[in-house]
Structures are given as structure tokens and as C-alpha cells.
Design an enzyme around this catalytic site. Structure first.
Site, PDB file in Angstrom:
ATOM      1  N   LYS B 114       0.842  -1.196   0.000  1.00 13.85           N
ATOM      2  CA  LYS B 114       0.000   0.000   0.000  1.00 13.85           C
ATOM      3  C   LYS B 114       0.868   1.232   0.000  1.00 13.85           C
ATOM      4  CE  LYS B 114      -3.643  -2.466   2.326  1.00 13.85           C
ATOM      5  NZ  LYS B 114      -4.481  -2.633   3.504  1.00 13.85           N
ATOM      6  N   GLY B 142      -8.001  -3.937   2.081  1.00 13.17           N
ATOM      7  CA  GLY B 142      -9.233  -3.918   2.876  1.00 13.17           C
ATOM      8  C   GLY B 142      -8.898  -3.737   4.337  1.00 13.17           C
ATOM      9  N   LYS B 197      -5.603   5.773   2.998  1.00  8.85           N
ATOM     10  CA  LYS B 197      -6.122   5.653   4.358  1.00  8.85           C
ATOM     11  C   LYS B 197      -5.000   5.765   5.398  1.00  8.85           C
ATOM     12  CE  LYS B 197      -4.555   1.655   5.873  1.00  8.85           C
ATOM     13  NZ  LYS B 197      -4.385   0.496   5.087  1.00  8.85           N
ATOM     14  N   SER B 260      -2.792  -0.082  14.637  1.00  8.39           N
ATOM     15  CA  SER B 260      -2.221   0.393  13.379  1.00  8.39           C
ATOM     16  C   SER B 260      -0.937   1.182  13.618  1.00  8.39           C
ATOM     17  CB  SER B 260      -3.249   1.268  12.661  1.00  8.39           C
ATOM     18  OG  SER B 260      -2.602   2.263  11.918  1.00  8.39           O
TER      19      SER B 260
END
Lengths: 575, 345
Positions: B114, B142, B197, B260
Site C-alpha cells: 500500500k 481492505g 487511508k 495500526s
């Protein structure tokens, strides 16, 4: 196609399509043979209502009525037989009437005829240069990957994909192929070209087959595709204009139609499956750049039509009027205007670069085995979704080649600069309003235009150095002054109304529509930012749409057909 | 036709032995596949082989049987038809270049990286296509926090490719009772959403670190989604993708989970730690940092407005104080709320 191949191809097309359709019905059951035939009957009747009373239409009516009557009581076997007949009927029509003697002569005679035509139209030149025969090679310049193309045509089958701007494109390409020592390419020409008496002469002889864009039946389109596929498998090189129709705006085509490119992939897989000796099929994009365009007026008028849809098929433009064609050739010869045919880097069917050795290479120069793209479990297989995606990517590469190998000439650059300056000067106006500006209001000081053109040229040369664009070599090092003078000379004399004109120390437009048309060839490179230094952002032109915002795609309904009068005097010229 | 895929005829390859690569290998092996896992570190390979753990990246989790770790890239890559590429974005080009030596057009690469490459603005799948002859690429993205997956919690993801064969085969290989896969054809949208994101996650971490609660976070996520959508559509992606798992789904997971890494970086930035100090002690790659730089630069070129990303950029690279950036964001002129609905048309 050679006579023996032609009959074989027709039979092959019919057998394959019937087998495909029968298999499809058995497979997902989404379509029935009956529905396919009913669709053909329906579309044909619709078309024939509009068609004339000539022998061909009468014959078509008889045929389709016969199909309709038999369809009513047809059982499964009869349906298959009917399907076979309809496909064969279409295939026969597409393959056209064939005269082997004409084919034998075509390669040698046609280019000569084209030169002769030019001579006849330019007696002055003939006298000046006598006894040296003037030849198209002065005005048509062939550049790019000619040698690679020649080698690839020996190693495999080539699909040549040029940009499409004029009805003269196919004769020009025909001449070019002859000139560089290649055999004629098969060419799916629109029926309108066959009814254009000037062009049809060349069409019949350059291996053209017929595409009737008024036939909307699915079966017809499938037959056409299968015919292409079979011809590629038989090793016939094909010429295909992926733009689908002549660019109306004058710009490089924004949308490509991928139909025939897709046939290439089908043929490749079929070749692999039957272990053909030379299975490879290569795609060679090409650009044709005209300093002057024969049908510029008709095309740009069509693009600018505010109401109603574009005429996808134009049958009555300048190319069907002998006097205009004559004056065009006289124009380009006398004005020493150029037509550049540029062969781009050849590609494989997956969009990879191909070199003269016939192999594909990745961007790091490592060879690629293209067969692996279509393999599954060690066998080459068709996969319509996968193949459509490969073809879409190939289309992107073809389009990138068009943009890269577009050759800009003085006419394009001067028209671009002046038009962009006017667009900014009258920035409160919309495009239509601007195009209706009286010519006397378009006059700008020549030193300002020169200064702007100078900046545009500098930017163009940067892009050329990065291989993102090409430039007419004659103006490669020319000053803005020389480019402007050349453009005024060429654009000021050929068209009935001067496109560009010089009045004292001012330069202006005589015909804004045509100025816009020639401007469009240079659009899409961000050159507008060079026109006015530190200009405020003005949205660039989206040539994929009409100014009204309507997308510029072929209309779905066939427009009424207007037959052009047969120009007198043609017979003597070509006899 | 193309969607009808049988079981993979060859082992599946996973390239990259970090947290995400190991987790993907674990999922695949859990479905009974033979998995060849390529990683650089021979010690970790040995650990996985002997103890079925990768302590550095996936803690004490016992990995599924059937994972064969290797350190030779070419061997792994040429033995599989389906390859999952799970190296950090910064390593994608180098690995892809090496893959280019051995891959053939028959093979499929699913990129799980990503981010966006600095300077070129390329996505991982684009880099793979530039460096290899591969056409059949896909992306997987996802709300997939590795630790939750390894704990056996149910989750869902998106696999996007222009080729139905690719989505079908990847789905068949990896989907299981605890891992649900949805297919998409919007490669650009799915791949960019996964990169974007991370920027919003950094911002969310900053917000949490400053002590703000649910209201602030919700505003950040919602307005973040708007600018994500703006950027994705400017790049040719489909706005609708942002309403799906790869968009909203991943955004919610990343911004609300303290697991995260990007979130962690954000929290520590809010406490006044310097970026260098944080990265030196993180131990993992925080993709959001490089991505912010690449995307903010690209957005400027595109003329695409991204105030939150700009703010994160200012905190990361221009030494701006998080509170000042927040004040600036709040003081922007009032405007109509053009939600993602507007972009959906």
C-alpha cells in the site's frame, strides 16, 4: 485475398461461426439460434426500408424474406442450416467480387496510376521536371520503423494501424506500402469508400474487403470479425484504422475501436493451437500527418454541429469531387506541402515492444515469450474476458504511439498559436461564439504572434527531444518568423477561404473553423501553457466531445444516405 | 468461462516475510495450500521452518502448516502461478525487477503493498507491470489488521483486477471461513484507497494523541474520505470503491484501531516526538509517512485539494505543530458539505 483462399475463407468463417453459436447455445443457453436469426431479419428489414431500389437492395430483400419464411417452421437442424446460409451470405459479400487478374496487376499498376493522376493534375510540374517523372515521394515522406516493419512482414502477419484523417489515407498508405517494398494489405473499407468513384478504384485493387456500417445485425458483425481473423491466420497483413472513422476535430483520435485488434489475438491463439509455422501477429501503429487536409471543411463542420448527431458516414465530401481532389494535389505539389507517414515502434498483441528479430521485449529489454500470455494448463486457450483486457491495453499503447509519433507541421503550430491567443483574448466567449467572430476582429500584431509561436516552438522542441512528439524536419530549426510565413503561405492559398492571412503588420484568421481544425492536431500536449507566459489556467479542449458536450462516438442509427454524383472525366484519367 | 477456476495446480507464492506477508501465507496455508514464502532473512526462514513462528513480525502465533520459507526469490517465483507480493512499497521496484528475470505472461501477481512511489507517483501494481512482462496483476486491500487475522477473527477484503481470471483465482486460493473476499475491477480505486487511508490514520493518531474523542475522529474520517475520493477520481479510479471495504472499511479499521502503525506514529507525533526518533524505534515500516509525501506532491501537480493530507505533511516534514495545523484546518472558510455522494453522481 487470393481466389483459392477466398472460397476457403468463406467456408471456414461459416463453419466456425455456426459451431461457435451452437456451442454457445449449448453452453450458457443465453442466446438461441432463433433469436440470432430473428435479430438479423429484423435489422436487415429495418435497413432495407431506408435502402434504395437498386438491384443489390432487391437481392438482399429476397434473401432476407426467404430466411424469414423458413424461420417460422424451422426445427433445430433447419436453424443450423439457415445460420450457415446467412453467415455465408454475409461472408461472400464482405469478401467482395474478386478478379485475380486485377489483383496480380494491382501492386504494380496502382502506384503508377496514382503518380499518373498526380501528373495529369499538375501539368505545370510535369513540364518543369520533364522527363524526370514527378513522384509522390517528394510530397509523401515515409519515416520511422520501416526496416523493422519490412522484417516483421516476413516473419509473421502484420496489422497496420494508422491514424485516420482523410479519405486519402488508404491510397496514401497503399502507395507507401508499395514504395517501401511491402505487399498490399487487406483492408476493411467502408462501403461509402466503394461508392466514392475516385477512392473505390484504389480500394478494389488494394485488397480491400467491404464493411457495410449500416448493417447492424450481430451476426453480420460476428461474420466480419471472423473474416478478419481467418484472413490473419492465412497470413494476410491487414490495414485497420482504429479510430473507426476520420477524426472530425482534426485531433489525434481520442477513442480507439478495438474490434480488429481483438481479431489479432483470436487468430494468434488459433495459430498456436494448430501449430502454425509463423503464428506471430504484430501490430504496427502509424501516423499520417497532412500539412493540408483535403476534407477539412466538411470534417470540422461535422464536428461543430450543435444539433443532431454527427454523420458517421459522409458520402458527399470533398474527396468525391474530382475538382477538389485535383486542386488538393495541385495544392500540395505547388505549395510543396508534405504528408508524413510515420511507422511507430511495432508491438505485440499485448502491447509489448517488438524488435526486428520478431521477438517481444519488456521495458528492461528482456525477451518475452508471448505464447505464455494465452496459456492455461500448458495449452493456448481463448478467454474472451482476458483477451478483451489484453486488447484494451494494446489499444492504450497504440494510442500512446499516435500521440508520440504525431508529426506537427508549420500549419498546425501557427494555427494552434493564433487560435489559443484568440481564445484568451475573447475569453468571455464560448467556443461557438468565438468561431463566429468576424475575421477583421481576429487580427493580432504579428510580433506578438511570433513571440508566442517562438515559445510554443521551444516547448515543442523540448517534447521532441524527449520523444514525446515529432516535428516536420523542415522546420526543426526554423525561426518563428519562418514558420509563420510558411503557414500563411500554405493555409492562405489552398482552402477556398484563407485560413490564416497577413494584413500589413497583423495576422488573423480568415476562417476560424478551419483555424480551430488545424489547431486541434497540436492539442493535448499542454502547449497552450506556452502560448501566453504565466497565463491563467484556461481549460484545454476535450476533443473527445463535441463543443456541446455530446460524446464524439459513432451514432447508433444509420443516417440517410446521399449518393454523390459521378464526377465526369474520371474514366479518361484512369484508363 | 474465465471465472471457472479449479484448485491452483501449483503452490502459491508469497513474497515478503513481514507481518502482512506472513499473515497472507498463514491464511493460504490454513486453506490447505502449499505455500512458498520468500523472505530475505535466513534466520527468520529457519525459525518459521523449525518453530512455525515469526516472532519479529507476528509474535507468538503458531503459523499454519504448509508454509515453506525460502530465501531464493527466483526459485519461489518460477515455481508458482499465483504470487502474492507483500513487500513494503519501497522494496517493490527492486523485487519486481528481479521477478522480471523469471516471470512469464502466464503468471499472476497480486500486489498487497500500500502506497505510492515517490517521484514517479506509481502504484505497486504499476511498478510490477513496468518491471516485468506480467499483465495479469491484481491488488488486495481492505480492513485487514494482521494481528486480528492471526487471532482468527473474521474479516473481509477486496481483490481487484481488470482480469476476472485473476480475481477468481486469488479468491479461490485465499477465501476461507474467517476471511471473506469480494471482487472488484477498479484496480486504481482499491489500490489508492489502501495507500490514502494511511495518511488519514496518521491524522487520526495525532487527534487521539492530542486527547480528542469520537467527535473529532468522526469528522476526520468523514472529511478524510472526501479528499480520498477526490484524489482517487482525479487519478481515474471509481468513487464508488471508496464506499466499500477498501475505502470506508479500511479507513474505519485503521483509524479506530490502536494497533495500526500509522496510528501509533500519529499519537507519538502529537506528544511532540520527532519523526526520526519515532521511526528509529518503531521496528516496522509505517507506510503512511512515505505515502503522505508522494501523494501530497502528486495532488499538488493534479491540482487536487487535500487539506488534511497537507496538514499531515506539514507535521511530518515541515516541523509544524499539530495544534497549529488543526487550528488552520478548523479556520478554513465555511463551505457546503459536498460529501462523497457528489462524486458518485
Amino acid at each position: 485475398m487470393r481466389a483459392e483462399d477466398r472460397e476457403r475463407a468463406i467456408a471456414e468463417v461459416a463453419c466456425r461461426l455456426v459451431a461457435d453459436k451452437v456451442a454457445a447455445v449449448a453452453g450458457d443457453g443465453l442466446e438461441s439460434l432463433e433469436a440470432l436469426l430473428l435479430d438479423a431479419v429484423y435489422e436487415e428489414r429495418l435497413r432495407l426500408e431506408q435502402a434504395g431500389r437498386d438491384a443489390r437492395a432487391a437481392e438482399d430483400r429476397r434473401f432476407i424474406e426467404g430466411v424469414r419464411q423458413r424461420l417460422v417452421h424451422a426445427g433445430p437442424e433447419e436453424l443450423k442450416a439457415l445460420l450457415h446460409e446467412v453467415v455465408e451470405h454475409y461472408a461472400r459479400e464482405i469478401a467482395g467480387n474478386f478478379d485475380p487478374r486485377v489483383y496480380q496487376l494491382a501492386t504494380r499498376v496502382v502506384p503508377g496510376l496514382l503518380a499518373l493522376l498526380l501528373n495529369a493534375l499538375s501539368p505545370q510540374r510535369l513540364l518543369e521536371r520533364f522527363p524526370e517523372l514527378p513522384s509522390l515521394s517528394t510530397n509523401v515522406n515515409v519515416r520511422g520503423e520501416v526496416e523493422v516493419l519490412r522484417r516483421l512482414a516476413e516473419r509473421g502477419t502484420v496489422i497496420l494501424c494508422p491514424t485516420h484523417l482523410s479519405n486519402l489515407d488508404s491510397p496514401v498508405i497503399g502507395w507507401t506500402l508499395y514504395h517501401v517494398g511491402l505487399p498490399p494489405f487487406l483492408y476493411g473499407a467502408g462501403l461509402n469508400l466503394f461508392s466514392n468513384p475516385l477512392i473505390s478504384f484504389f480500394m478494389h485493387n488494394l485488397g480491400a474487403y467491404k464493411v457495410d456500417r449500416k448493417k447492424k445485425a450481430r451476426l453480420y458483425k460476428d461474420t466480419l470479425k471472423e473474416y478478419c481473423t481467418v484472413s490473419l491466420e492465412y497470413g494476410y497483413h491487414n490495414l485497420f484504422f482504429p479510430g473507426g472513422t476520420r477524426s472530425r476535430s482534426g485531433g489525434v483520435e481520442p477513442h480507439l475501436k478495438l474490434g480488429l485488434l481483438g481479431c489479432g489475438l483470436r487468430a494468434f491463439v488459433n495459430n498456436l493451437r494448430r501449430h502454425a509455422e509463423r503464428p506471430d501477429i504484430y501490430v504496427v501503429p502509424a501516423t499520417i500527418s497532412y500539412g493540408l487536409v483535403l476534407e477539412a471543411e466538411t470534417l470540422i463542420d461535422d464536428y461543430l454541429k450543435e444539433t443532431g448527431r454527427a454523420r458517421y458516414i459522409i458520402e458527399d465530401d470533398e474527396s468525391s469531387r474530382l475538382s477538389r481532389v485535383a486542386s488538393f494535389f495541385r495544392g500540395i505539389v505547388n505549395l510543396d506541402s508534405r504528408i508524413y507517414v510515420t511507422f511507430s515502434q511495432p508491438l505485440d498483441l499485448f502491447g509489448n515492444r517488438v524488435e526486428a528479430d520478431g521477438r517481444s521485449y519488456d521495458r528492461r529489454g528482456r525477451p518475452i515469450d508471448t505464447r505464455r500470455y494465452v496459456m492455461r494448463g500448458g495449452e493456448p486457450v481463448h478467454d474472451p474476458q482476458r483477451d478483451a483486457e489484453y486488447t484494451r491495453e494494446l489499444g492504450e499503447q497504440v494510442r500512446a504511439a499516435f500521440v508520440r509519433d504525431n508529426v506537427l507541421q508549420a500549419t498546425h503550430l501557427a494555427a494552434f498559436t493564433l487560435f489559443e491567443m484568440l481564445w484568451r483574448r475573447f475569453s468571455e466567449r464560448d467556443l461557438y461564439h468565438l468561431l463566429r467572430t468576424p475575421p477583421e476582429l481576429t487580427l493580432l500584431a504579428v510580433h506578438e504572434v511570433r513571440a508566442a509561436l517562438d515559445r510554443v516552438l521551444a516547448r515543442v522542441r523540448e517534447l521532441v527531444a524527449q520523444s514525446r512528439l515529432r516535428l516536420d524536419p523542415r522546420i526543426h530549426d526554423a525561426t518563428a518568423e519562418a514558420v509563420l510565413a510558411e503557414a500563411v503561405r500554405v493555409l492562405g492559398t489552398y482552402h477556398p477561404r484563407a485560413v490564416l492571412r497577413r494584413v500589413g503588420d497583423r495576422v488573423g484568421a480568415g476562417d476560424l473553423n478551419l483555424l480551430f481544425y488545424y489547431h486541434n492536431r497540436a492539442a493535448g500536449y499542454g502547449l497552450e501553457r506556452a502560448v501566453v507566459p504565466e497565463a491563467r489556467a484556461v481549460p484545454a479542449f476535450d476533443l473527445s466531445r463535441r463543443p456541446s458536450g455530446e460524446p464524439l462516438l459513432p451514432p447508433s442509427e444509420p443516417p440517410p444516405q446521399i449518393r454523390p454524383p459521378v464526377p465526369a472525366g474520371l474514366e479518361e484519367l484512369v484508363a | 468461462m474465465s471465472a471457472a477456476v479449479q484448485d491452483e495446480p501449483t503452490p502459491v507464492a508469497v513474497l515478503g516475510g513481514g507481518a502482512w506477508g506472513t499473515t497472507i501465507a498463514h491464511l493460504l496455508a490454513g486453506r490447505g495450500r502449499r505455500v512458498l514464502l520468500w523472505l530475505r532473512d535466513p534466520e527468520i526462514a529457519e525459525e518459521i521452518r523449525r518453530q512455525r513462528t515469526n516472532r519479529r513480525y507476528t509474535g507468538e502465533t503458531r503459523l499454519a502448516r504448509g508454509i515453506e520459507p525460502h530465501t531464493e526469490l527466483a526459485e519461489v517465483a518460477s515455481a508458482a502461478e499465483l504470487l502474492f507480493l507483500a513487500v513494503p512499497l519501497a522494496g517493490v521496484r527492486e523485487v519486481a525487477y528481479r521477478l522480471g528475470e523469471v516471470l512469464t505472461g502466464e503468471q499472476i501477481v497480486i500486489s498487497c503493498a500500500k502506497g505510492l512511489e515517490r517521484g514517479t507517483h506509481r502504484r505497486a501494481s504499476e511498478i510490477v507491470k513496468e518491471e516485468t512482462c506480467i499483465k495479469k496483476v491484481g491488488v488486495l486491500s481492505g480492513p485487514n489488521l494482521a494481528r486480528e487475522i492471526l487471532a482468527g477473527q473474521p474479516c473481509a477484503t477486496v481483490v481487484a483486477s481488470r482480469f476476472q481470471e485473476v480475481t477468481a483465482r486469488a479468491t479461490a486460493a485465499i477465501m476461507g471461513p474467517g476471511f471473506r473476499v469480494y471482487a472488484s475491477s477498479d484496480v486504481i480505486g482499491v489500490e489508492l484507497a489502501g495507500a490514502l487511508k494511511n495518511i488519514i490514520a496518521l491524522a487520526a493518531g495525532i487527534s487521539t494523541g492530542l486527547g480528542f474523542g469520537a467527535n473529532s475522529l468522526a469528522a476526520l474520517i468523514t472529511r478524510g474520505l472526501v479528499e480520498m475520493t477526490r484524489y482517487v477520481t482525479a487519478c481515474g479510479g471509481d468513487a464508488r470503491t471508496l464506499t466499500g471495504l477498501a475505502g470506508v472499511g479500511d479507513l474505519i479499521a485503521t483509524c479506530s484501531s490502536e494497533l495500526s502503525r500509522n496510528h501509533q506514529v500519529g499519537r507519538r507525533l502529537a506528544r511532540g516526538e520527532s519523526l526520526d526518533a519515532i521511526l528509529a524505534t518503531l521496528g516496522h515500516v509505517a507506510e503512511g509517512v512515505g505515502t503522505t509525501q508522494a501523494i501530497v506532491e502528486h495532488a499538488r501537480e493534479l491540482g487536487c485539494e487535500m487539506p488534511i493530507a497537507q496538514g499531515v505533511y506539514a507535521v511530518l516534514f515541515e516541523g509544524a505543530a499539530p495544534l497549529d495545523v488543526l487550528r488552520e484546518l478548523m479556520a478554513r472558510p465555511p463551505r457546503r458539505e459536498i460529501g462523497i455522494g457528489a462524486a458518485l453522481g
